[in-house]
Design a protein around this motif. Sequence first.
Motif, PDB file in Angstrom:
ATOM      1  N   TRP A  80       0.900  -1.243  -0.047  1.00 54.75           N
ATOM      2  CA  TRP A  80      -0.093   0.268   0.015  1.00 54.75           C
ATOM      3  C   TRP A  80       0.894   1.315  -0.061  1.00 54.75           C
ATOM      4  O   TRP A  80       0.519   2.208  -0.627  1.00 54.75           O
ATOM      5  N   LYS A  84       0.813   3.809  -2.939  1.00 53.21           N
ATOM      6  CA  LYS A  84       0.707   5.385  -2.471  1.00 53.21           C
ATOM      7  C   LYS A  84       1.525   6.189  -3.046  1.00 53.21           C
ATOM      8  O   LYS A  84       1.342   7.577  -3.405  1.00 53.21           O
ATOM      9  N   THR A  88       1.100   9.251  -5.810  1.00 51.86           N
ATOM     10  CA  THR A  88       1.303  10.823  -5.574  1.00 51.86           C
ATOM     11  C   THR A  88       2.341  11.197  -6.246  1.00 51.86           C
ATOM     12  O   THR A  88       2.414  12.349  -6.600  1.00 51.86           O
TER      13      THR A  88
END
Length: 94
Positions: A80, A84, A88
Motif C-alpha cells: 500500500w 501510495k 502521489t
Amino acid sequence: MNISLEEITLIGLVISIVWGIIQFIINNYLAKGYLPEKGKLKALAEDYPNMKIKLSETTVLVENIRDQIAKKAWASQQLWDTKKMHTTKFGAIY
C-alpha cells in the motif's frame, strides 16, 4: 439376664437411628459430594501432563497463525505504501 420388651425396643430404636444417620452420611456426603469431586480431581491430576502438552502445542499453533497474519498485514502495508508513493508521484491513473 432378663431384657424387658421396653429395652429391646429402645435398643432397636437406637440402632435404627444410628443406621439412618450412617445412611444419610453415605448418601448425601460421600456418594453425592465428596467422592465424585475427589474422582474428578484425581482424573484431572492424571490428565494434567497430557493437557499441558496439548496446551503447549496449541499455543505454538496459535502463535504461528498470529505471526503469519502479522506478516501478511506487514506485506500488505508495504504494498500500500508503494502504491501510495507511485500514485502521489505520478498522479492517479484513472
